[in-house]
Structure formats: C-alpha cells, structure tokens
Design a protein around this motif. Sequence first.
Motif, PDB file in Angstrom:
ATOM      1  N   ASP A  31      45.226  40.078  30.949  1.00 31.46           N
ATOM      2  CA  ASP A  31      44.880  39.393  29.931  1.00 31.46           C
ATOM      3  C   ASP A  31      44.576  37.901  29.186  1.00 31.46           C
ATOM      4  OD1 ASP A  31      43.453  42.030  30.193  1.00 31.46           O
ATOM      5  OD2 ASP A  31      44.328  42.795  28.748  1.00 31.46           O
ATOM      6  N   LYS A  32      46.303  37.668  29.347  1.00 30.59           N
ATOM      7  CA  LYS A  32      46.404  36.632  29.118  1.00 30.59           C
ATOM      8  C   LYS A  32      47.022  36.066  29.847  1.00 30.59           C
ATOM      9  CE  LYS A  32      45.241  35.974  23.634  1.00 30.59           C
ATOM     10  NZ  LYS A  32      46.410  35.206  22.824  1.00 30.59           N
ATOM     11  N   CYS A  33      47.875  34.695  29.464  1.00 27.21           N
ATOM     12  CA  CYS A  33      49.562  34.519  30.266  1.00 27.21           C
ATOM     13  C   CYS A  33      50.260  34.618  29.014  1.00 27.21           C
ATOM     14  CB  CYS A  33      49.639  32.472  30.369  1.00 27.21           C
ATOM     15  SG  CYS A  33      51.134  32.106  30.928  1.00 27.21           S
ATOM     16  N   GLU A  34      51.708  35.738  29.398  1.00 26.74           N
ATOM     17  CA  GLU A  34      52.618  35.348  28.567  1.00 26.74           C
ATOM     18  C   GLU A  34      52.725  34.511  27.859  1.00 26.74           C
ATOM     19  OE1 GLU A  34      55.172  37.134  32.594  1.00 26.74           O
ATOM     20  OE2 GLU A  34      54.695  38.354  31.012  1.00 26.74           O
ATOM     21  N   ASP A  39      43.661  31.808  28.743  1.00 29.38           N
ATOM     22  CA  ASP A  39      42.859  33.791  28.801  1.00 29.38           C
ATOM     23  C   ASP A  39      42.655  33.488  29.986  1.00 29.38           C
ATOM     24  OD1 ASP A  39      41.047  35.632  28.153  1.00 29.38           O
ATOM     25  OD2 ASP A  39      39.651  34.491  27.234  1.00 29.38           O
ATOM     26  N   LEU A  40      43.446  34.765  30.816  1.00 31.63           N
ATOM     27  CA  LEU A  40      44.000  35.285  31.927  1.00 31.63           C
ATOM     28  C   LEU A  40      42.085  35.883  32.539  1.00 31.63           C
ATOM     29  CD1 LEU A  40      47.020  35.150  32.654  1.00 31.63           C
ATOM     30  CD2 LEU A  40      45.308  33.309  33.256  1.00 31.63           C
ATOM     31  N   GLY A  41      41.662  36.902  31.526  1.00 31.08           N
ATOM     32  CA  GLY A  41      40.954  37.893  31.655  1.00 31.08           C
ATOM     33  C   GLY A  41      39.304  37.244  31.860  1.00 31.08           C
ATOM     34  N   ALA A  42      38.791  35.970  31.383  1.00 32.00           N
ATOM     35  CA  ALA A  42      38.241  35.187  31.573  1.00 32.00           C
ATOM     36  C   ALA A  42      37.550  34.975  33.293  1.00 32.00           C
ATOM     37  CB  ALA A  42      37.867  34.068  30.891  1.00 32.00           C
ATOM     38  N   MET A  43      38.803  34.698  33.536  1.00 31.95           N
ATOM     39  CA  MET A  43      38.813  34.151  35.325  1.00 31.95           C
ATOM     40  C   MET A  43      38.634  35.227  35.844  1.00 31.95           C
ATOM     41  SD  MET A  43      42.172  32.163  35.904  1.00 31.95           S
ATOM     42  CE  MET A  43      41.931  30.684  36.079  1.00 31.95           C
ATOM     43  N   ASP A  44      37.921  35.212  37.242  1.00 32.99           N
ATOM     44  CA  ASP A  44      37.151  35.729  37.952  1.00 32.99           C
ATOM     45  C   ASP A  44      36.968  35.727  39.222  1.00 32.99           C
ATOM     46  OD1 ASP A  44      35.851  38.324  38.878  1.00 32.99           O
ATOM     47  OD2 ASP A  44      34.158  37.983  38.411  1.00 32.99           O
ATOM     48  N   SER A  45      37.423  35.799  40.566  1.00 29.44           N
ATOM     49  CA  SER A  45      37.310  35.386  41.764  1.00 29.44           C
ATOM     50  C   SER A  45      36.505  36.229  42.371  1.00 29.44           C
ATOM     51  CB  SER A  45      38.357  35.393  42.539  1.00 29.44           C
ATOM     52  OG  SER A  45      39.092  36.979  42.330  1.00 29.44           O
ATOM     53  N   GLY A  46      36.167  37.213  41.985  1.00 25.95           N
ATOM     54  CA  GLY A  46      34.364  37.637  42.905  1.00 25.95           C
ATOM     55  C   GLY A  46      34.914  38.651  44.402  1.00 25.95           C
ATOM     56  N   ASP A  47      34.391  38.595  44.951  1.00 26.51           N
ATOM     57  CA  ASP A  47      34.621  38.774  46.531  1.00 26.51           C
ATOM     58  C   ASP A  47      34.817  37.860  47.232  1.00 26.51           C
ATOM     59  OD1 ASP A  47      32.978  41.046  45.561  1.00 26.51           O
ATOM     60  OD2 ASP A  47      31.461  40.406  46.682  1.00 26.51           O
ATOM     61  N   GLY A  48      35.486  36.650  47.123  1.00 28.41           N
ATOM     62  CA  GLY A  48      35.997  35.446  47.107  1.00 28.41           C
ATOM     63  C   GLY A  48      37.102  35.379  48.276  1.00 28.41           C
ATOM     64  N   PRO A  49      37.749  36.179  47.537  1.00 31.23           N
ATOM     65  CA  PRO A  49      40.278  35.961  48.291  1.00 31.23           C
ATOM     66  C   PRO A  49      39.684  36.996  49.794  1.00 31.23           C
ATOM     67  CG  PRO A  49      39.778  35.985  46.089  1.00 31.23           C
ATOM     68  CD  PRO A  49      39.103  36.285  46.452  1.00 31.23           C
ATOM     69  N   ALA A  50      38.687  38.497  48.808  1.00 28.25           N
ATOM     70  CA  ALA A  50      38.482  39.054  50.536  1.00 28.25           C
ATOM     71  C   ALA A  50      38.133  38.848  52.029  1.00 28.25           C
ATOM     72  CB  ALA A  50      38.179  40.111  49.913  1.00 28.25           C
ATOM     73  N   VAL A  51      37.393  37.124  51.491  1.00 30.58           N
ATOM     74  CA  VAL A  51      36.865  37.202  52.629  1.00 30.58           C
ATOM     75  C   VAL A  51      36.942  35.743  52.881  1.00 30.58           C
ATOM     76  CG1 VAL A  51      34.789  34.903  53.123  1.00 30.58           C
ATOM     77  CG2 VAL A  51      34.210  36.702  51.492  1.00 30.58           C
ATOM     78  N   PHE A  52      37.956  35.025  52.684  1.00 30.98           N
ATOM     79  CA  PHE A  52      39.525  34.657  53.629  1.00 30.98           C
ATOM     80  C   PHE A  52      39.968  35.137  53.782  1.00 30.98           C
ATOM     81  CE2 PHE A  52      37.617  30.795  50.092  1.00 30.98           C
ATOM     82  CZ  PHE A  52      37.088  30.122  51.084  1.00 30.98           C
ATOM     83  N   GLY A 112      32.999  27.941  36.931  1.00 34.89           N
ATOM     84  CA  GLY A 112      32.177  29.318  35.813  1.00 34.89           C
ATOM     85  C   GLY A 112      31.311  29.860  36.327  1.00 34.89           C
ATOM     86  N   GLU A 113      30.858  30.791  35.476  1.00 32.46           N
ATOM     87  CA  GLU A 113      29.930  31.371  35.437  1.00 32.46           C
ATOM     88  C   GLU A 113      28.935  30.474  34.855  1.00 32.46           C
ATOM     89  OE1 GLU A 113      28.556  34.983  35.745  1.00 32.46           O
ATOM     90  OE2 GLU A 113      30.692  36.024  37.078  1.00 32.46           O
ATOM     91  N   HIS A 114      27.884  30.354  35.389  1.00 31.66           N
ATOM     92  CA  HIS A 114      26.894  29.255  34.859  1.00 31.66           C
ATOM     93  C   HIS A 114      26.548  30.057  33.852  1.00 31.66           C
ATOM     94  CE1 HIS A 114      26.860  25.382  37.159  1.00 31.66           C
ATOM     95  NE2 HIS A 114      27.249  26.179  38.439  1.00 31.66           N
ATOM     96  N   ARG A 115      26.476  29.571  32.290  1.00 31.25           N
ATOM     97  CA  ARG A 115      25.863  30.021  31.279  1.00 31.25           C
ATOM     98  C   ARG A 115      24.629  29.281  30.488  1.00 31.25           C
ATOM     99  NH1 ARG A 115      31.416  31.085  30.523  1.00 31.25           N
ATOM    100  NH2 ARG A 115      31.297  33.103  30.910  1.00 31.25           N
ATOM    101  N   VAL A 116      23.184  29.792  30.246  1.00 30.09           N
ATOM    102  CA  VAL A 116      22.355  29.311  29.944  1.00 30.09           C
ATOM    103  C   VAL A 116      22.446  28.996  28.506  1.00 30.09           C
ATOM    104  CG1 VAL A 116      19.624  28.958  29.417  1.00 30.09           C
ATOM    105  CG2 VAL A 116      20.765  30.385  31.655  1.00 30.09           C
TER     106      VAL A 116
END
Length: 116
Positions: A31-34, A39-52, A112-116
């Motif tokens: 959730d957070k860097c100790e 704020d690490l919890g907001a990070m999301d790499s999705g499927d990217g690492p699996a593809v590589f 990050g995600e594009h937010r409107v």
Amino acid sequence: MSVSPVSAGFSCRCPRCGRGRLFSGYLKVADKCESCGLDLGAMDSGDGPAVFVMFIVLIITVPLVFVVWAVFEPPIWLHAILWPIVVTGLSLWLLRPAKGAMLGLQFKHKAGEHRV
Ligand SMILES: [Zn+2]
C-alpha cells in the motif's frame, strides 16, 4: 544519492527511495513505501509485465529446446516433463522483477490512468 526507478523496481524496491519493499506478497504491491511513504497502492502495471515475461521466456526457451533436441536427443517424454518446468520456473522467477521494473518506469514517466 539518486535512485534509478527502474533498477530499484527491478530489485523489488520502492522506485522513489530504493529502500522500502515494493511488494507485500508475491505480486501484490504494498500500500505504501515503508521507508518514504510513497503511495504504491495507486500503481498498477496491468498485464504489461506478463506480456514481456512471455516474450523473454519464449526467446530463451525455444532455441534451448532445439539445442537440447539436437545435441542430447532425449526421448519425447523427457521433453514433456522438462520444458513445462523450465517455462514455469523462468516465468515465476522473472515476473516479480519485471513487474517491479515496469512500475519503476511508470513512476519515472509519471504514467497513470487518464482521468476526465
Ligand atoms: Zn520509498
């Protein structure tokens, strides 16, 4: 001393300070860097690492299959046992650093995600 976010991520450390743990589980991002409180919890790499990881494991394994086939000529049942173990092992070994490096890249480039 400044930290490279990518190499910090590759060694599964926080991309900002390079000290705190990036993961709280095998692939679960903390959730957070100790160490620095990022704020690490907001990070999301999705499927990217699996593809590589799929491509890297493929590039390593396929030539290896042909070399082993040509040099040692093992029976087909040995191939059927050996390669799933190699592919699974390599994938599990590479997935964590790949996800770390990708999160480091995202942090470095403020992706990050594009937010409107
Ligand atoms: Zn940190």
